[in-house]
Every structure is written in C-alpha cells, then in structure tokens.
Design a protein around this motif. Sequence first.
Motif, PDB file in Angstrom:
ATOM      1  N   TRP A  15       0.750  -1.207  -0.068  1.00  0.00           N
ATOM      2  CA  TRP A  15       0.078  -0.032   0.181  1.00  0.00           C
ATOM      3  C   TRP A  15       0.906   1.488  -0.052  1.00  0.00           C
ATOM      4  O   TRP A  15       1.692   1.461   1.037  1.00  0.00           O
ATOM      5  N   CYS A  21      -4.558   1.963   5.306  1.00  0.00           N
ATOM      6  CA  CYS A  21      -4.639   0.935   3.987  1.00  0.00           C
ATOM      7  C   CYS A  21      -6.637   1.072   3.616  1.00  0.00           C
ATOM      8  O   CYS A  21      -7.301   0.827   4.612  1.00  0.00           O
ATOM      9  N   GLU A  22      -6.556   1.361   2.421  1.00  0.00           N
ATOM     10  CA  GLU A  22      -8.210   1.411   1.943  1.00  0.00           C
ATOM     11  C   GLU A  22      -8.615   0.095   1.726  1.00  0.00           C
ATOM     12  O   GLU A  22      -7.807  -0.623   1.321  1.00  0.00           O
ATOM     13  N   ARG A  23      -9.780  -0.301   2.369  1.00  0.00           N
ATOM     14  CA  ARG A  23     -10.234  -1.597   2.387  1.00  0.00           C
ATOM     15  C   ARG A  23     -10.307  -2.082   0.888  1.00  0.00           C
ATOM     16  O   ARG A  23     -10.063  -3.108   0.695  1.00  0.00           O
ATOM     17  N   ASP A  24     -10.822  -1.325  -0.156  1.00  0.00           N
ATOM     18  CA  ASP A  24     -10.910  -1.763  -1.398  1.00  0.00           C
ATOM     19  C   ASP A  24      -9.594  -2.142  -1.872  1.00  0.00           C
ATOM     20  O   ASP A  24      -9.551  -3.323  -2.666  1.00  0.00           O
ATOM     21  N   TRP A  25      -8.617  -1.422  -1.602  1.00  0.00           N
ATOM     22  CA  TRP A  25      -7.380  -1.602  -2.160  1.00  0.00           C
ATOM     23  C   TRP A  25      -7.050  -3.069  -1.492  1.00  0.00           C
ATOM     24  O   TRP A  25      -6.446  -3.905  -2.268  1.00  0.00           O
ATOM     25  N   LEU A  27      -8.645  -5.462  -0.506  1.00  0.00           N
ATOM     26  CA  LEU A  27      -9.512  -6.639  -0.935  1.00  0.00           C
ATOM     27  C   LEU A  27      -9.191  -7.183  -2.450  1.00  0.00           C
ATOM     28  O   LEU A  27      -9.035  -8.128  -2.691  1.00  0.00           O
ATOM     29  N   SER A  28      -8.837  -5.977  -3.244  1.00  0.00           N
ATOM     30  CA  SER A  28      -8.443  -6.370  -4.511  1.00  0.00           C
ATOM     31  C   SER A  28      -6.931  -7.010  -4.667  1.00  0.00           C
ATOM     32  O   SER A  28      -6.782  -7.899  -5.597  1.00  0.00           O
ATOM     33  N   ASN A  29      -6.104  -6.337  -3.624  1.00  0.00           N
ATOM     34  CA  ASN A  29      -4.592  -6.807  -3.811  1.00  0.00           C
ATOM     35  C   ASN A  29      -4.245  -8.049  -3.145  1.00  0.00           C
ATOM     36  O   ASN A  29      -3.175  -8.692  -3.186  1.00  0.00           O
ATOM     37  N   ASP A  42      -7.047  -2.814  10.139  1.00  0.00           N
ATOM     38  CA  ASP A  42      -7.462  -3.546   8.922  1.00  0.00           C
ATOM     39  C   ASP A  42      -8.428  -4.944   9.658  1.00  0.00           C
ATOM     40  O   ASP A  42      -7.909  -5.528  10.370  1.00  0.00           O
ATOM     41  N   GLU A  47     -14.759 -12.230   4.628  1.00  0.00           N
ATOM     42  CA  GLU A  47     -14.528 -11.626   3.399  1.00  0.00           C
ATOM     43  C   GLU A  47     -13.226 -11.609   3.055  1.00  0.00           C
ATOM     44  O   GLU A  47     -12.805 -11.821   1.808  1.00  0.00           O
ATOM     45  N   ARG A  51     -11.376 -13.625  -0.244  1.00  0.00           N
ATOM     46  CA  ARG A  51     -10.695 -12.774  -1.353  1.00  0.00           C
ATOM     47  C   ARG A  51      -9.198 -13.322  -1.591  1.00  0.00           C
ATOM     48  O   ARG A  51      -8.701 -13.046  -2.604  1.00  0.00           O
TER      49      ARG A  51
END
Lengths: 330, 330
Positions: A15, A21-25, A27-29, A42, A47, A51
């Motif tokens: 990050w 850290c952003e949650r979306d970042w 979750l995708s990374n 975090d 969930e 992922r």
Amino acid sequence: MAILRKRADVQVTVWPEDRTCERDWLLSNIAGADGVIVLFTDKINAELLERAGPQLKVVSTMSVGYDHVSLGELYKRKVRLGYTPDVLTDAVADLSVMLALMAGRNGGAGITLVKDGQWPEFAPFFMCGPQLSSSSLAPTRTAGFLGFGRIAQATLKRVAAFGVTHCIYSGNPSSPPDTALEVHLAEDHRLQSVRRVDLDVLARESDVLFVLAPGGEKTYHVIDEKFLRKMRRHSVLVNTARGTLVDSDALAMALREEWIWGAGLDVVEGEPNVGAGHPLVKEPRCVIVPHIGSATWETRVDMATLAAKNLLAGLSAESMPAELDLASRV
Amino acid sequence: MAILRKRADVQVTVWPEDRTCERDWLLSNIAGADGVIVLFTDKINAELLERAGPQLKVVSTMSVGYDHVSLGELYKRKVRLGYTPDVLTDAVADLSVMLALMAGRNGGAGITLVKDGQWPEFAPFFMCGPQLSSSSLAPTRTAGFLGFGRIAQATLKRVAAFGVTHCIYSGNPSSPPDTALEVHLAEDHRLQSVRRVDLDVLARESDVLFVLAPGGEKTYHVIDEKFLRKMRRHSVLVNTARGTLVDSDALAMALREEWIWGAGLDVVEGEPNVGAGHPLVKEPRCVIVPHIGSATWETRVDMATLAAKNLLAGLSAESMPAELDLASRV
C-alpha cells in the motif's frame, strides 16, 4: 521492509501511502497472496480471507492486540497468525504513566491556559490535583490494573518508583491466581502488597486504575456506569488498551458529575471517528491522545521487524518468532 | 491557617483573595508585623523590610526556592528565613517525568489533534517520538541533571524504573563530588553509572535533561544557545526549576531548527506574563504548564503547614523545622 525486499523469492505488494490502507485496495490486492502484513485498523474476516484465496498461509499483524482478527475464520482455514507482543510493552507502559500524571495533575487544562495566553497567577491551591506519589497526608497509594499482562506489569514497575505502595489487579477469570508472581513483584518493586481482586474491589480501592486488558466481546464496556460509580472521587482512570472496554457516555458522566477526578485515554471507542463534539473530548479533566501508545521510533521499528519475520516464517512453514496459538483461543 | 488561628497570642492578617497578593496591600499591611508568610511571587527586598519595621523577626516562604528573597537584606537585619524543602520533592519529580514523556511522545500535538476533531488515521510511523525507556535499538538511555539535589534524585529514581541506564549530573561547582552517593544511587536504582560531569558533557550526552538547579544570578541563562547547540537531536529538555535558567529565545530556536526534539516546561522566564504569542508557546514540540510543579492537594497542605510552623518557631525564637542558614549564603 528491507527484510522483505532483499528476499528474491518473495514478491511484495505495498500500500503506497503512509496512512491506513483502504479496504478496497486491500481486498483487490490480497487475491492470490501467500501472506499479508496488516495493522490493527484492518479487519481480518471471512470476506478478506475468501478474497485472498486458499493458498493464504499467514496473516502477520503489526500489533499486540488481535481483536480486529476473526480467529475462528483463520483457524478453520489453517491460516497462521503472527502478532507483535513484548516489543511495544515499554512504549505503552511509558504512555500509561504519562496519562495518569496528566489526568491527575490538570495537565490538559494547564496546557490550554498557557496556549490561550492565560497563564494564571499563583495561588496556594489553584490547579491542584491528587498526587500519584504517596505523601505524609496519603501514605499509601493503590494502583489498580484491569488486565495484568506484560504491559500492566511494566506499568506497575514504573509507578512503584513514584511511591505507589499497593497493587491490585483483576485478570482473566479462567486463569488461576499466581501467588509466586505476586510475591516476586511485591519484593522486586518494594510494594506492601500485590493482590488479585474482583471488579468491585478494583473499582473501590484504586487511586489510579490502568485498563490494560484485551479488547473484544468479552471485555466490552467492562468499565460502565456501575463500575465508575464505585470509584473514588480522587481516582484517575487510564485506558491505553482498546476503546471498547470503556463506556464513553458513562465515563463522560463520571467526569462531569465528579464521581472520579480525571481520565487519560489513548483509545476511544469508535476512533478515529472521534469529533471535537464527542462527550469525552469536551470534558476538561479528560486528557486524550490519538492512539500513540506504541508510537516511538524504536518500538515501531521493532514491531515492523517482528511482523516481517513472522510473515517470512509463516511463508516457509517455520516456527514464528511470535505466533498466536489459535487452537487455544477458538 | 488553622494552626495560626488557634494561637490566641498571634494576631493574623490575611490577604483575602485566592490569587497572588497585591504588592501595595502587602506593603501597607506588613507595617508592624513580627513575621510574615509569603509565596515565591512576593519579592522580599529592602523596600518591604523597611516598611515592615525593625521588629520583624521572621519571613516564612511557602516555597523551596528563595530567589525572590534578598538574603543579604534579611541577614543584616537579623531576620530569619523559613522555607519548605522536602515536602514538595515528590510532586515536582512526578511533574518532571510527566513533562519528559509529554515532550518526547508528541503529547501536546496529540491532545490538540483530538481537541480539534482531527484524530489522525493510523500509520506505522506517524506521531512517533523518541522513547524514554531503553529498547533493543537503543539499549542505553542517559538522563542528565543540571542540579542534583533532592528533586533531581527523586526524578532519577522514577526514570530509572523506565529503563534509563545512565545518569550524569552537574552540581554546584563549589561542593566536592560525592562518590559514595553515586555508588549508592547506581546500586539502589540498578543503573550502569552515575557520574558528575561538566556542562559540555551534560549537553552532549543527555537523552533527557532535567533542569533542577536553583534560580538566581549564578544560574541565569545557563541553558543558552551554545549549550543547546551541543545537545542531541533526539534529546528532550525539561525545566521544572526556574524560568531564568533557560534562555527562552535560544530554546525556541533550538526547537524550530530541530537541534533538539522537544521541551517540557513548568516555568518560563517572565511568567505569568507569558502570552499566546510567546515564541515558546508557539512551538508545537514545547509542552508548557503554568508552574504547577508542587500543585497537589497533599503537597500544598504540607507546604502550608510547614510554612506556618516555621513562622511560629521564628516568632518564639525557637528552632524552625526548616530554616535557611543565611550566614552560609551571603
């Protein structure tokens, strides 16, 4: 980070910003990762683990607390958990004493007066508060601890040097009392007594009470109105553990109605969403700092190093420097 | 006060307000008095002693410091001086440690962020400062003391429990070194060394420096630009003695230009006339409280009691509980 970078066999995704850290970042990374280093901000739940995928071997949190981690979800997926106990003990104990003194000695109000250009004239009893040290008028001082792990014991060592004479604590009800430890601590710190007590006695007898138990459901709002009403009028409450242990509305009432003298908080339930209008922020005898318990250069470097070592050990299926035994916690 | 009131043979006149006594009131009411209790804010000089008249036997100051008293003027009039050492030692030592922690740990900035509703997001190295306790990365910590009397030694006892490993101090140049004391303190507090050093070494080697020497001409601005430039970039300066020991402009420069990490002050030269625009008040890493070193209920009651006892002993020409030996000081 250098520890990770120099490992040619480990591919690192970071990050890029020096903030949560952003949650979306995340979750995708995290998809496809074998391991991940996280902070207490975090949330590690089903969930996130879904992922990540079934290859995930290890979660390494750069924190001593793990109330942000769903231990059961990790356990059933056979994902190991590293954390960072011990290395932050001294930094948090230091801050706990700082907050006890600030709350007792009107430190917050004093700083504000000076900043506002209102340095008060000297008067014999102006700005007085209760003394942490014992004195001829108060020859005994009792420090109470809700939770009596490493940080609590390091805090006890410090306040003993201030002239605290007695220690009472309330520990995990399922663990047996440790008389040998009590005798050792009393001798080592020259205390008159070290006793395990129930919550009722803890509330009634503490001149200063340090909240240093883990967060989570079992300790949710253990410091509530009922507890606070039993405390001494000159007592000081310090919370350097997790905000969820203390009912903020009850504490604000306790300060406003002077059931207790003051409070020093490093954590508040709902942080970082604690606005200027929060009832505790508005209380003049409540000193609040923004979760900086472990915020020293020395400690954060130690925590980051330990988190990296935990991660690498987890990836290689080796024994970790600091692994939480999930089997015993779920 | 009760101690004085119950003495039928003593007539008491009291400044009626809970704030610093006005000079004019003191000058008119002291005429004809046999003794007087004063605070450190009352200047005891020839003018006041003339107004009192030749019957004046004793001045009893409710303070450990006596830089507000013209010792020579008392001595030549054979007026005795009582003061209040010892009883405030613990309260001032407590506050000294509080300020060392606040200055090192960004306490002032942290409190301000929360008050302003700006609780920061967590980031690994945000709001970090130097740690008072020793650590794996900094296994030694040196506390320095400018002045090494009772309060300094009580402060040393406290910081030793935080993991400070070495003590250096600079004492009155005219008094001989006390090796036995050094050995005793090192053993008692489990320190690796206790050494008397010159000002140069004191500046260069202190991780935290406590200013705890008497005020007055001999120590005026002993902490000046030259001294501050030699200090460590991560060092913290604490002044709980008298504002005159520190050159405020030099200290503000040292903070602004980061020669040192931070400062914690209970006293500032010129207090209480220290406005919001004062260069030190504006420095974010300078934590200032308004001369509350001895401001605990326990200590102020002890101080008032001792001041009353000194006064009564002085009136009756008996030995005082705490009398300054004027002959040795003038």
